[in-house]
Design an enzyme around this catalytic site. Structure first.
Site, PDB file in Angstrom:
ATOM      1  N   GLN A  37       7.105  16.632   0.858  1.00 48.39           N
ATOM      2  CA  GLN A  37       7.477  15.990  -0.405  1.00 48.39           C
ATOM      3  C   GLN A  37       6.226  15.907  -1.273  1.00 48.39           C
ATOM      4  OE1 GLN A  37       8.315  11.895   0.257  1.00 48.39           O
ATOM      5  NE2 GLN A  37       9.418  11.581  -1.659  1.00 48.39           N
ATOM      6  N   SER A  81       3.482  12.199  -4.759  1.00 45.36           N
ATOM      7  CA  SER A  81       2.361  11.325  -5.144  1.00 45.36           C
ATOM      8  C   SER A  81       1.153  12.118  -5.609  1.00 45.36           C
ATOM      9  CB  SER A  81       1.945  10.457  -3.967  1.00 45.36           C
ATOM     10  OG  SER A  81       3.031   9.719  -3.502  1.00 45.36           O
ATOM     11  N   SER A 119       2.491  14.266   3.466  1.00 47.64           N
ATOM     12  CA  SER A 119       2.635  14.331   4.918  1.00 47.64           C
ATOM     13  C   SER A 119       3.103  15.714   5.341  1.00 47.64           C
ATOM     14  CB  SER A 119       3.655  13.294   5.397  1.00 47.64           C
ATOM     15  OG  SER A 119       3.250  12.003   5.005  1.00 47.64           O
ATOM     16  N   GLU A 170      15.474   8.602   0.672  1.00 49.91           N
ATOM     17  CA  GLU A 170      14.303   8.176   1.426  1.00 49.91           C
ATOM     18  C   GLU A 170      14.528   6.769   1.963  1.00 49.91           C
ATOM     19  OE1 GLU A 170      10.595   7.796  -0.864  1.00 49.91           O
ATOM     20  OE2 GLU A 170       9.564   8.329   0.976  1.00 49.91           O
ATOM     21  N   SER A 198       5.933   0.714  -1.556  1.00 47.59           N
ATOM     22  CA  SER A 198       5.178  -0.387  -0.941  1.00 47.59           C
ATOM     23  C   SER A 198       6.054  -1.638  -0.839  1.00 47.59           C
ATOM     24  CB  SER A 198       3.942  -0.700  -1.779  1.00 47.59           C
ATOM     25  OG  SER A 198       4.349  -1.257  -3.021  1.00 47.59           O
TER      26      SER A 198
HETATM   27  C1  LIG Z   1       1.016   7.516   5.610  1.00 47.75           C
HETATM   28  C2  LIG Z   1       1.457   7.885   4.249  1.00 47.75           C
HETATM   29  C3  LIG Z   1       2.234   9.012   4.082  1.00 47.75           C
HETATM   30  C4  LIG Z   1       2.628   9.389   2.806  1.00 47.75           C
HETATM   31  N1  LIG Z   1       3.354  10.536   2.658  1.00 47.75           N
HETATM   32  C5  LIG Z   1       3.686  10.946   1.419  1.00 47.75           C
HETATM   33  C6  LIG Z   1       4.361  12.184   1.226  1.00 47.75           C
HETATM   34  O1  LIG Z   1       4.676  12.879   2.174  1.00 47.75           O
HETATM   35  N2  LIG Z   1       4.635  12.583  -0.033  1.00 47.75           N
HETATM   36  C7  LIG Z   1       4.295  11.836  -1.115  1.00 47.75           C
HETATM   37  O2  LIG Z   1       4.586  12.237  -2.223  1.00 47.75           O
HETATM   38  N3  LIG Z   1       3.652  10.642  -0.974  1.00 47.75           N
HETATM   39  C8  LIG Z   1       3.334  10.199   0.272  1.00 47.75           C
HETATM   40  N4  LIG Z   1       2.682   9.000   0.423  1.00 47.75           N
HETATM   41  C9  LIG Z   1       2.253   8.284  -0.774  1.00 47.75           C
HETATM   42  C10 LIG Z   1       2.983   6.975  -1.029  1.00 47.75           C
HETATM   43  O3  LIG Z   1       4.237   7.214  -1.551  1.00 47.75           O
HETATM   44  C11 LIG Z   1       2.113   6.147  -1.983  1.00 47.75           C
HETATM   45  O4  LIG Z   1       0.927   5.825  -1.304  1.00 47.75           O
HETATM   46  C12 LIG Z   1       2.790   4.890  -2.431  1.00 47.75           C
HETATM   47  O5  LIG Z   1       3.841   5.189  -3.299  1.00 47.75           O
HETATM   48  C13 LIG Z   1       1.816   3.927  -3.117  1.00 47.75           C
HETATM   49  O6  LIG Z   1       1.126   4.556  -4.147  1.00 47.75           O
HETATM   50  P1  LIG Z   1      -0.472   4.453  -4.249  1.00 47.75           P
HETATM   51  O7  LIG Z   1      -1.020   4.852  -2.946  1.00 47.75           O
HETATM   52  O8  LIG Z   1      -0.877   5.211  -5.439  1.00 47.75           O
HETATM   53  O9  LIG Z   1      -0.778   2.937  -4.439  1.00 47.75           O
HETATM   54  P2  LIG Z   1      -0.680   2.142  -5.832  1.00 47.75           P
HETATM   55  O10 LIG Z   1       0.558   2.495  -6.520  1.00 47.75           O
HETATM   56  O11 LIG Z   1      -1.957   2.264  -6.568  1.00 47.75           O
HETATM   57  O12 LIG Z   1      -0.536   0.664  -5.279  1.00 47.75           O
HETATM   58  C14 LIG Z   1      -1.644  -0.149  -4.907  1.00 47.75           C
HETATM   59  C15 LIG Z   1      -1.159  -1.562  -4.722  1.00 47.75           C
HETATM   60  O13 LIG Z   1      -0.616  -2.046  -5.948  1.00 47.75           O
HETATM   61  C16 LIG Z   1       0.677  -2.510  -5.767  1.00 47.75           C
HETATM   62  N5  LIG Z   1       1.497  -2.248  -6.950  1.00 47.75           N
HETATM   63  C17 LIG Z   1       1.609  -1.087  -7.625  1.00 47.75           C
HETATM   64  N6  LIG Z   1       2.518  -1.206  -8.600  1.00 47.75           N
HETATM   65  C18 LIG Z   1       2.988  -2.480  -8.545  1.00 47.75           C
HETATM   66  C19 LIG Z   1       3.960  -3.219  -9.283  1.00 47.75           C
HETATM   67  N7  LIG Z   1       4.654  -2.676 -10.284  1.00 47.75           N
HETATM   68  N8  LIG Z   1       4.174  -4.494  -8.925  1.00 47.75           N
HETATM   69  C20 LIG Z   1       3.484  -5.056  -7.911  1.00 47.75           C
HETATM   70  N9  LIG Z   1       2.566  -4.423  -7.173  1.00 47.75           N
HETATM   71  C21 LIG Z   1       2.330  -3.136  -7.490  1.00 47.75           C
HETATM   72  C22 LIG Z   1       1.195  -1.757  -4.564  1.00 47.75           C
HETATM   73  O14 LIG Z   1       2.246  -2.461  -3.941  1.00 47.75           O
HETATM   74  C23 LIG Z   1      -0.018  -1.674  -3.693  1.00 47.75           C
HETATM   75  O15 LIG Z   1      -0.146  -2.850  -2.956  1.00 47.75           O
HETATM   76  C24 LIG Z   1       2.260   8.609   1.688  1.00 47.75           C
HETATM   77  C25 LIG Z   1       1.496   7.454   1.868  1.00 47.75           C
HETATM   78  C26 LIG Z   1       1.086   7.092   3.140  1.00 47.75           C
HETATM   79  C27 LIG Z   1       0.281   5.865   3.288  1.00 47.75           C
END
Ligand SMILES: Cc1cc2nc3c(=O)[nH]c(=O)nc-3n(C[C@H](O)[C@H](O)[C@H](O)COP(=O)(O)OP(=O)(O)OC[C@H]3O[C@@H](n4cnc5c(N)ncnc54)[C@H](O)[C@@H]3O)c2cc1C
Lengths: 370, 419
Positions: B135, B138, B170, B253, B380
Site C-alpha cells: 500500500q 503514506s 510494509s 483496512e 493512529s
Molecule cells: C509499522 C508500520 C507499518 C506501516 N505500513 C504502512 C504501509 O504499508 N503503507 C502506508 O501507506 N503506510 C504505512 N504506515 C504509515 C502509517 O499509516 C502512518 O504512520 C500513520 O498514518 C501516521 O502518520 P505519521 O506517521 O505521518 O504520523 P503523524 O500523522 O505525523 O502523527 C503524529 C502524531 O500526531 C497525531 N495526530 C495527527 N493528526 C492528528 C489529528 N488530526 N488529531 C489528533 N492527533 C493527530 C497522531 O495521532 C500521532 O500521534 C505504517 C506505519 C507503521 C508504524
C-alpha cells in the site's frame, strides 16, 4: 450462529422503549427519590399489565414464557430510563430462586403475583459490611422461626415477602420464605447511594419462616442465581451507559466555550469516543451473556462474569464522564447526571462488587482454557 | 442470538477442521506457537517460503480468500462461514502476515474499481500469495493527513509519469504490485487533486530501501519514484477521484484490522498460570493479578464478540462502517498494556530480551517493542477516536487550517519557517 437480536426482539425493544419514554420520564424517577418510596408503584403496576418483566416466567406460573433474550431486551430499556422498579430483587433473583429451588406450591403462590406485579419479593442475604459469603450468614431459624438482621436488603420496604439466607439448628445454611407483613418482622428504610432503588434494614425476631423448596440447597444456589441475574443486570448497565453517553453528547453539542461548541474540542471528543468504545465492548459481552443464559449454555458462568465486569466498568466510566462534560452543571442536584452516577454505583455493588466478579471471571477463563 | 453452530455450520466446521488436519504445516506448530501475532519466529524454514506455501495450499482448496467470488480466486463462502474458517485456522493464520494488506485492502479496492479483465488477471494471484501487494499511501509529509501527499503523476500520452517518495511501506521489498495514490492537480483543494493507480513494483525507476525499525526489524520501507511510467489502463477511478478510491481501501483496512482481534490474552493467562512467584505460589493466585487480567479479558472477549456482531451486520448487507475502528484502537493498547504487565511480573529479569534467556522466549519483550507501531499504523489512536467521535457520535469535525485552500497554498512546516 447469529450475533444479533431477532427482528421480533428488536420490535419488542422499540415498543418497550416507547412505553418507558412515555411512562418513566426522569421526573418519575425524581418523584420516587423525593417521596422516598424506593420504587414507583404506579409504573410497577403498568409494567405488570404489559407483563414486560414476566417474559422469562413460564406461562403456567402466569408469565409469558418467552425467555431470557426478551428479558434482556426489557432490562436494557429499564436501565436506559433508570426505571425505579424492583428488577434485580424480584425479577432477576427472587423469581429465579422460586423457579429453580421453590416447591410447586411456592411457585404457584408467588410467581403469578410477581408476573402480574401484584407482589414484590426481596432477597435478604447481606448482614452488614463485607463481601457476601456463606460464612458471614448468622441469621438463624429454629422451630420454623427466624431470628437475625439483614442489611442492606434491596426493595426491602416495598416487598411482600423475602427469601432469606439463614442457618438451622444444625448450622446448615439454607433459604427461607418469610412474609414481611407478619409478626416478628421490623423494617426501616435506609439511606443509600441510589434512592431510586430503595433498600431496607430488616430485623427478624421470631418471624415465621418456610424452607424454600425441600430446604436442601446451599450457598451454590446463590452463585448459580447471581450468574443468571448478572446478565439482565449487565443489560441495565449497558442501557444506562448508553443514555449517559447520549446526554453527554447532547450537552456537548449545545454548550459553547471559546466561541465553539465544546463538542468540537478533541479532549471532549476523545473522552466520548472512549466511552463509546467501552459501551460497545460491554454490549458485546452482554450479548454473549444473553445467549448463554437463554440457551442454558455451560458457558454461562464465564459469560455472565464477562458481561458483568465489562458493563460495570462501562457504566461507571460513562456516568462519570457525563458529569465531567457538564462541568459545574454536572455537579448540581438539578441536572440528571448524578442519577446515572448513583445508579451506576448501585448496579456495580448489587450482586457483589467488581472485584468479586473479576475474580470469578478469571476463575472461569482458567477453566475454559484448561 | 446464537453463538453456537447450527447443524449446517457444524458440518462446515468439521469440514474445515478436517482439511486443516490434513493439510496444515504441523511441523511448524511449536515455532508458530512461540511466534507472536506480529512476528514469525521460524528458523527451520524461510518464513516467506512457509507463508507462501500455506497460502497456495489454501488457495487450491478455496480457503485463501474464502469470502471472495470464485472467479477472483475466492471460495464463495458467506461471512459466518468465514468466521468459522478463521477460528479453525487458528495458529496457522500467523502465516498470513505478508498477504494481509493485499487480501484485506488492495484486493477489495481492485474489486471495487478495476476493470473486469484486470480483476480476473490480478486477484487470483493475489489470493494465492503468488503476488504480494503493498500500500503506497503514506509519505514523509502525509501520514494521518493522508490527503496531503505530494508524489506527482503527470499524464504523458497513454502513460502517467510518477515522481516522488512514499514511506513506511510494509512489505515493499516482497511486493510485486502496489496500490499508489498520487497528486495529479496541486491547484485544487487537496482532496480533489488525487488519482489512484496500481503499479508494477518492477517498473524502472522504482527504488525500495528498507527502514530499520525501533524493534530492530525492517518490515517497512521507503519507496522512491523517478520518472516511473504507469499505463493509463492501471488508473483506478477517474483522475481526481483518488480520495474516493482511497476511502474504499481505508474502510476495508479498518474492517481487516478489526477482524484480527487476537489480543494474545490466552497466552498471558497461560503465562500467569506458570509463573512462580513464591513457594507453591503462581502469579495467577494473586488477587491483584487476577483483577488486571479480568480487565484485559473483557476487552479480549468484547473485541471478539464485537467483530462477530459486525459480521452479522455484514451478512445482512451492511458496509464496513466507522464502528470497525474499535477493533484496532482497543487491541493495540491492550497488547502494549499486557506486555508491560507481564514484564512487571517477571521482575528485573523482565529486561532480558535474548530469547534464549528471557521467559517464554522473549514473547512479551518482543510485543513491548512492537506494540507502539500498532497504535500508529492503519490510523493512529487519535485518528480513530476522531473517526468514532465524528462519524459515529456525530460530533463536529476538527477546526482546519487547510479547508478550501488550494493544495499548493496550504501551510507546511517549511512555509512556517520562512514566515
Ligand atoms: C509499522 C508500520 C507499518 C506501516 N505500513 C504502512 C504501509 O504499508 N503503507 C502506508 O501507506 N503506510 C504505512 N504506515 C504509515 C502509517 O499509516 C502512518 O504512520 C500513520 O498514518 C501516521 O502518520 P505519521 O506517521 O505521518 O504520523 P503523524 O500523522 O505525523 O502523527 C503524529 C502524531 O500526531 C497525531 N495526530 C495527527 N493528526 C492528528 C489529528 N488530526 N488529531 C489528533 N492527533 C493527530 C497522531 O495521532 C500521532 O500521534 C505504517 C506505519 C507503521 C508504524
Amino acid at each position: 450462529m447469529q450475533f444479533e437480536f431477532s427482528d421480533e426482539q428488536q420490535e419488542l425493544r422499540d415498543s418497550v422503549r416507547r412505553f418507558f419514554e412515555r411512562e418513566c420520564p426522569v421526573t418519575a424517577v425524581r418523584a420516587v427519590i423525593d417521596a422516598g418510596t424506593g420504587y414507583d408503584p404506579a409504573l410497577w403496576r403498568k409494567v405488570g399489565d404489559g407483563a414486560f418483566l414476566a417474559t422469562a416466567i413460564p406461562e403456567e406460573y402466569g408469565g409469558i414464557g418467552a425467555g431470557y433474550l426478551e428479558l434482556c431486551v426489557v432490562a436494557e430499556e429499564c436501565g436506559r430510563v433508570l426505571a425505579p422498579l424492583p428488577t434485580l430483587s424480584a425479577i432477576y433473583q427472587v423469581a429465579e430462586y422460586l423457579m429453580i429451588a421453590g416447591s410447586e406450591a411456592q411457585k404457584r403462590r408467588w410467581l403469578p403475583r410477581i408476573a402480574a406485579a401484584e407482589a414484590i419479593g426481596a432477597l435478604a442475604l447481606n448482614e452488614g459490611v463485607g463481601e457476601m459469603r456463606a460464612d458471614r450468614v448468622a441469621a438463624r431459624v429454629s422451630g420454623g422461626r427466624l431470628i437475625g438482621e439483614k442489611l442492606p436488603v434491596a426493595d426491602g420496604m416495598a416487598a411482600d415477602f423475602a427469601i432469606v439466607a439463614a442457618r438451622d439448628e444444625a448450622e446448615t445454611l439454607g433459604f427461607y420464605l418469610v412474609e414481611l407483613d407478619a409478626p416478628g418482622v421490623a423494617r426501616e428504610a435506609v439511606e443509600t447511594l441510589d434512592p431510586s432503588r430503595g433498600h431496607a434494614r430488616i430485623v427478624f425476631s421470631g418471624a415465621e419462616a418456610e424452607p424454600l423448596g425441600k430446604g436442601d440447597r446451599g450457598w451454590t444456589l446463590v452463585e448459580e442465581i447471581r450468574d443468571r441475574a448478572a446478565v439482565p443486570a449487565a443489560f441495565e448497565q449497558v442501557g444506562g451507559a448508553d443514555r449517559a453517553l447520549a446526554d453527554a453528547r447532547d450537552y456537548a453539542l449545545g454548550r459553547y466555550a471559546f466561541g465553539r461548541p465544546i463538542a468540537s474540542f478533541q479532549a471532549i471528543k476523545h473522552m466520548l469516543a472512549d466511552v463509546y468504545v467501552a459501551n460497545e465492548l460491554a454490549r458485546s459481552n452482554a450479548y454473549y451473556g444473553a445467549w448463554a443464559l437463554s440457551a442454558g449454555s455451560d458457558k454461562l458462568s464465564l459469560a455472565a462474569a464477562s458481561a458483568r465486569v465489562a458493563a460495570t466498568a462501562a457504566f461507571q466510566r460513562a456516568s462519570a464522564s457525563n458529569i465531567q462534560v457538564h462541568g459545574g452543571m454536572g455537579f448540581t442536584w438539578e441536572y440528571d447526571c448524578h442519577l446515572y452516577y448513583r445508579r451506576s454505583a448501585y448496579l456495580a455493588l448489587a450482586l457483589g462488587g467488581p472485584s468479586l466478579w473479576e475474580d470469578r471471571l478469571i476463575e472461569f477463563r482458567r477453566a475454559a482454557a484448561a | 442470538m446464537n453463538f453456537d453452530d447450527t447443524p449446517e455450520e457444524a458440518v462446515f466446521r468439521a469440514k474445515a477442521r478436517q482439511w486443516i488436519a490434513d493439510n496444515a504445516p504441523h511441523e511448524l506448530d511449536a515455532e508458530l506457537r512461540a511466534s507472536t501475532e506480529g512476528k514469525l519466529r521460524l528458523t527451520s524454514v524461510d518464513p516467506l517460503v512457509a507463508a507462501r506455501d500455506w497460502q497456495r495450499r489454501k488457495s487450491e482448496a478455496g480457503w485463501a480468500t474464502p469470502h471472495w467470488p470464485v472467479e477472483y480466486g475466492g471460495g464463495g463462502l458467506n461471512s459466518i462461514q468465514r468466521v468459522i474458517w478463521s477460528e479453525e485456522e487458528g495458529l496457522y493464520a500467523k502465516l498470513s502476515q505478508h498477504f494481509l494488506i493485499g487480501v484485506g485492502m488492495c484486493g477489495p479496492t481492485m474489486m471495487a474499481w478495476a476493470s473486469e479483465g484486470q480483476k480476473r488477471e490480478r486477484l487470483p494471484k493475489l489470493s494465492s500469495g503468488e503476488e504480494i501487494w503493498c500500500q503506497l499511501f503514506s509519505e514523509p509529509a502525509a501520514g494521518s493527513d493522508l490527503a496531503g501527499i505530494r508524489t506527482r503523476a503527470v499524464r504523458d500520452g497513454d502513460d502517467w509519469v510518477i515522481n516522488g517518495q512514499k514511506i513506511w511501506t510494509s512489505y515493499a521489498r516482497e511486493a510485486r504490485w502496489g496500490l499508489l495514490i498520487t497528486r495529479t492537480d496541486p491547484t485544487v483543494a487537496k482532496h480533489s487533486g488525487l488519482t489512484m493507480f496500481f503499479l508494477d513494483m518492477r517498473s524502472p525507476g522504482v527504488e525500495v530501501r528498507p527502514i530499520r525499525q525501533m524493534n530492530n526489524e525492517a518490515s517497512f520501507n521507503e519507496v522512491f519514484f523517478t520518472d516511473v511510467r504507469i499505463p493509463d489502463a492501471q488508473r483506478l477511478g477517474a483522475p481526481g477521484q483518488g480520495w474516493e478510491v482511497a476511502l474504499t481501501t481505508l474502510m476495508n483496512e479498518r474492517a481487516t484490522l478489526a477482524g484480527r482481534v487476537d489480543t494474545g490474552f490466552d497466552e498471558l493467562l497461560d503465562f500467569c498460570e506458570r509463573l512462580e512467584t513464591g513457594s507453591n505460589r503462581r502469579a495467577i493466585d494473586d488477587a491483584r493479578v487476577r483483577s488486571r487480567l479480568a480487565q484485559f479479558a473483557i476487552r479480549d472477549s468484547g473485541l471478539r464478540f464485537t467483530a462477530f456482531r459486525s459480521i452479522s451486520a455484514l451478512s445482512r448487507g451492511a458496509q464496513p462502517g466507522p464502528e470497525n475502528s474499535i477493533g484496532k484502537l482497543v487491541s493495540a493498547v491492550v497488547e502494549q498494556d499486557m506486555a508491560q504487565f507481564a514484564l512487571d511480573l517477571e521482575g528485573e529479569a523482565g529486561l532480558l530480551a535474548d530469547p534464549a534467556l528471557a521467559s517464554d522466549r522473549g514473547r512479551f519483550q518482543s510485543i513491548l517493542l512492537r506494540s507502539p507501531s500498532m497504535r500508529i499504523a492503519g490510523g493512529s489512536d487519535e485518528i480513530l477516536r476522531n473517526i468514532i467521535a465524528e462519524r459515529v457520535l456525530g460530533l463536529p469535525a476538527d477546526i482546519r487550517a487547510d479547508k478550501d485552500v488550494a493544495f499548493e497554498d496550504i501551510p507546511t512546516a517549511a512555509t512556517a519557517q520562512r514566515g
